[in-house]
Design an enzyme around this catalytic site. Structure first.
Site, PDB file in Angstrom:
ATOM      1  CG  MET A  30      -1.932  -1.129   1.235  1.00 41.31           C
ATOM      2  SD  MET A  30      -3.188  -0.951  -0.064  1.00 41.31           S
ATOM      3  CE  MET A  30      -2.709  -2.298  -1.158  1.00 41.31           C
ATOM      4  CG  HIS A  31       3.795   1.474  -3.095  1.00 38.73           C
ATOM      5  ND1 HIS A  31       5.065   1.170  -2.658  1.00 38.73           N
ATOM      6  CD2 HIS A  31       3.453   0.477  -3.959  1.00 38.73           C
ATOM      7  CE1 HIS A  31       5.478   0.053  -3.231  1.00 38.73           C
ATOM      8  NE2 HIS A  31       4.517  -0.388  -4.020  1.00 38.73           N
ATOM      9  CG  ASP A  32      -0.132   6.127  -3.776  1.00 39.53           C
ATOM     10  OD1 ASP A  32       1.061   6.466  -3.860  1.00 39.53           O
ATOM     11  OD2 ASP A  32      -0.839   5.889  -4.772  1.00 39.53           O
TER      12      ASP A  32
END
Length: 304
Positions: free
Chosen positions: A232-234
């Protein structure tokens, strides 16, 4: 008191989770959204953002932003997010439209109207933020800080050293990092740790209608897998706003390489102070993974 934020985004599947958290985390007050070309074209990111706002019945103004980088040809991440950017779920039709002005002007106007400086959150390429700083330098005092998902102190994800959001518009990123505004960088050093486990992902369809929607999108997301876990980068940029205690930050001098044949888009993070330059970025280097996963579960349980 809720923290006022403006969110610049390029949805994108993991952007959808970040947008949900930005809207529904009780500590945050999302007042403006803007879109930028990145994961897919700006027409698609705008359509996707409007679909999400309609899905959650969120009355948040949205402005469409830059279609191309400042000086170079566009690149996208359709191989990760699919050609539409959010394939896998059939959103209902709606009549929502973006504002009639470009994103950087919408940000300018909202900053000037705000009673106090506002935190900007950028989870796509930094083109809109650079345009704001270049075209409207009078806005700088009205920016409390900029929190970005982008960059890396080590390996990249679209070249050996460059992270996608920075590599998509290195000149914009270089402009932003040189600007003197306060910056918190949540790069791959932490976002590659921000994994939702297969066990948790399997519970999403029974959580709520958002869980069903995200589970459908995740089946098309290529940053990990449903079997091994999804990054879940963002979402890390939103998590830092609410739970900074989960992150280990270090002030560093950071520059963006714009010229290198093999290194363009690299964030040069001077962790050890070798260059002798003053720190201009708070760089997130480590993440409390279990704490992050618990926070995600708590926030998504609040989303209708």
């Amino acid at each position: 008191m809720r923290l006022p934020i403006f969110l610049d985004t390029d949805p994108g599947i993991d952007d959808a989770v970040a947008i949900a958290a930005a809207i529904f985390a009780p500590e945050l007050d999302l007042q403006l959204m803007t879109t930028v070309a990145g994961n897919v074209s700006v027409e698609k990111t705008t359509r996707n953002a409007l679909q999400l706002l309609h899905f959650w019945n969120a009355e948040i103004p949205l402005a469409q932003g830059a279609a191309v980088p400042l000086v170079r040809a566009p690149r996208d991440a359709a191989s990760v997010h699919g050609e539409s950017g959010m394939a896998g779920y059939d959103f209902v039709e709606h009549n929502r439209k973006p504002l009639g002005i470009p994103a950087f002007l919408a940000i300018r106007d909202a900053l000037m109207r705000a009673p106090e400086p506002v935190t900007l959150v950028a989870i796509g390429p930094l083109t809109n933020i650079a345009l704001l700083l270049l075209q409207c330098p009078e806005c700088k005092p009205y920016i409390r800080r900029l929190v970005i998902m982008g960059g890396s102190a080590g390996r990249g994800n679209c070249t050996p050293n460059a992270e996608f959001n920075i590599a998509a518009d290195p000149e914009a990123a270089a402009c932003v990092f040189r600007s003197g505004i306060e910056i918190v960088m949540c790069g791959l050093d932490v976002t590659n740790q921000a994994i939702l486990t297969p066990d948790y992902l399997a519970t999403l369809p029974e959580l709520n209608r958002t869980g069903k929607m995200l589970h459908a999108l995740f089946s098309h997301y290529r940053s990990g897998s449903m079997q091994s876990g999804l990054r879940m980068h963002d979402l890390c940029a939103i998590a830092w706003l609410v739970r900074p205690d989960l992150f280990t930050l270090k002030p560093c001098f950071v520059a963006v390489e714009t010229q290198g044949e093999f290194t363009s888009g690299t964030t040069v993070v001077d962790i050890d102070g070798c260059l002798g330059k003053p720190a201009n970025v708070q760089v997130a280097l480590d993440l409390n993974v279990k704490g992050f996963q618990q926070w995600v579960a708590e926030v998504l349980a609040l989303v209708p």
